[in-house]
Design an enzyme around this catalytic site. Structure first.
Site, PDB file in Angstrom:
ATOM      1  CG  HIS A  11      39.429  37.043  78.189  1.00 35.49           C
ATOM      2  ND1 HIS A  11      39.959  38.058  78.929  1.00 35.49           N
ATOM      3  CD2 HIS A  11      38.926  36.150  78.957  1.00 35.49           C
ATOM      4  CE1 HIS A  11      39.874  37.604  80.144  1.00 35.49           C
ATOM      5  NE2 HIS A  11      39.088  36.702  80.484  1.00 35.49           N
ATOM      6  CB  CYS A  12      44.620  38.937  75.426  1.00 34.24           C
ATOM      7  SG  CYS A  12      43.877  39.944  74.114  1.00 34.24           S
ATOM      8  CB  ALA A  13      44.913  42.820  78.329  1.00 32.08           C
TER       9      ALA A  13
END
Length: 459
Positions: free
Chosen positions: A29-31
């Site tokens: 996952h990213c932000a």
């Protein structure tokens, strides 16, 4: 229902609707987004996923299926997702590597260029902001202070990233191509050696040096501010270094491999590859400058109207190289203002959806997506809102085209790359500021009005 239960249920539903844990190649996952590489994308039940509580939208791009959850939520959902799917914690770079295997050749090239240029954007933005500061001081009539120590320092600071751009690109490219970044930096230094003519001050033409018995007349020109020459050179260097390392005994590797790599790559860089690549780079700059100068309104319509479509393919990541070439050769980035109009128009369309929809979940997605687009991040607006209802996306294309035509006609330019929409106000050339703001207003007005007038079709 507690928040933890919400996170757990969302993770479980998403896992089921992507084909189960057996369909997962990698996940991270990213932000704001869950990033998944899947074995079979046809198993994705996209409509059902987007109806899961907490999910704000989803899209398939660059070999990754990305589920938009939002900041502060995605990491909590991912924790339950990883636990239920029995996968280890992974970084986004791991997922990107897996996703690369699913891309076509054009997408792979775009992804490689993105991986090279995105890390150096902060340096270019810093230089652009400093150039903007100098430009603003000149606009206020303070150019008489150009002999002061602080003016000289600002001038040095603002130009250094472009003068030494080949070294920055070389270091970043070496990491992407899998060769020694420090040897690559040496090659970058060779290509801007002070013994070579400055590429910005040649004036009367190149001096040449006959080499190999006069077979080749090597131009004695430096490659300050260039992009394409160093990219090709470092790619070739990666091949040379790997081939040499295969045949050199381990005990001699630390001596022989760097020596031969620098010797062979440096010779090819100055004698063949560099001059050839510079011709191509100059040709691209001349073509784009000619297109925007002579056919400004049509170039703006075309580029502004199609940019968001290009974003969907992921190929837009490769544009940083073109923008840097244009910036280095002409001192002005005239493409980024057009991209900026397209991005802002997506925000205008999403904002209209917020006011038009009666669905509370759509409202909760549309408003933050619009605000994100106004700050230059359009994925949520494009994939989570506008494409879903189709008409808003078409309205945004129209807004980008009209506003793009305006900024191209009025010759709006920027000092750097990497920032669009409202944040790009910091890198707009001082003489372009008013027309840039007018362009943003046009993009917002056109996309918002068309979306609001056409309406949206909701289930």
């Amino acid at each position: 229902m507690s928040k933890d239960t919400l996170y757990k249920n969302a993770a479980s539903e998403i896992l089921k609707l992507i084909g189960g844990k057996e369909n997962i190649v990698s996940a991270a996952h990213c932000a704001t987004r869950l990033r998944l590489v899947l074995k079979d994308d046809s198993l994705i039940e996209k409509d059902k996923i987007e109806n899961v509580e907490l999910v704000k939208g989803s899209f398939l791009n660059g070999g990754q299926y990305q589920v938009i959850l939002g900041q502060g939520i995605v990491n909590k959902v991912y924790a339950y997702f990883a636990l239920e799917a029995n996968i280890k914690e992974m970084s986004t770079s791991d997922v990107k590597n897996d996703a690369m295997q699913k891309l076509n050749p054009i997408q792979k090239i775009a992804r490689v260029l993105s991986n090279i240029f995105v890390p150096i954007i902060p340096a270019i933005v810093a230089s652009g902001l400093l150039m903007g500061t100098l430009g603003a001081l000149k606009a206020f009539g303070l150019e008489s202070m150009s002999q002061t120590w602080w003016w000289s320092m600002l001038d040095w600071f603002s130009s250094s990233a472009f003068i030494f751009l080949p070294i920055l690109v070389a270091f970043s490219a070496a990491k992407e191509f899998g060769c020694n970044p420090y040897l690559a930096a040496v090659i970058g230094g060779i290509m801007i050696h002070p013994s070579l003519q400055n590429a910005w001050t040649i004036g009367g033409g190149y001096k040449t040096m006959p080499i190999l018995g006069g077979i080749i007349k090597m131009p004695l020109v430096g490659y300050q501010g260039t992009v394409l020459p160093i990219l090709l050179v470092i790619w070739i260097m990666s091949i040379i270094e790997k081939r040499i390392r295969k045949i050199v005994p381990d005990v001699l590797d630390i001596f022989v491999t760097p020596f031969l790599t620098v010797l062979l790559t440096g010779f090819l860089a100055l004698s063949i590859v560099g001059p050839f690549a510079m011709l191509i780079g100059n040709g691209i700059s001349i073509f784009l400058t000619f297109a925007i100068t002579k056919f400004g309104i049509f170039a703006g319509l075309l580029f502004g109207g199609t940019y968001s479509i290009i974003v969907i393919t992921g190929i837009h990541h490769s544009f940083h190289a073109i923008e840097l070439t244009l910036l280095a050769k002409t001192g002005a980035n005239t493409l980024l203002p057009i991209w900026s109009m397209a991005n802002f128009a997506q925000g205008g369309a999403a904002l209209a959806v917020y006011f038009k929809t009666k669905n509370s979940k759509t409202k909760s997605i549309a408003l933050p997506s619009a605000l994100s687009a106004f700050l230059g991040i359009t994925e949520a607006a494009i994939f989570g809102v506008n494409l879903r209802f189709r008409k808003p996306f078409l309205a945004a294309l129209a807004g980008g085209a009209v506003a793009g035509a305006y900024v191209a006609t009025t010759k709006v330019a920027m000092n750097a790359i990497g920032l669009t929409a409202i944040p790009a106000l910091t890198i707009v050339k001082p003489g372009s500021m008013v027309n840039y703001v007018i362009g943003l207003i046009i993009a917002l007005t056109v996309s918002f009005s068309i979306t609001y007038f056409l309406g949206i079709e909701e289930e």
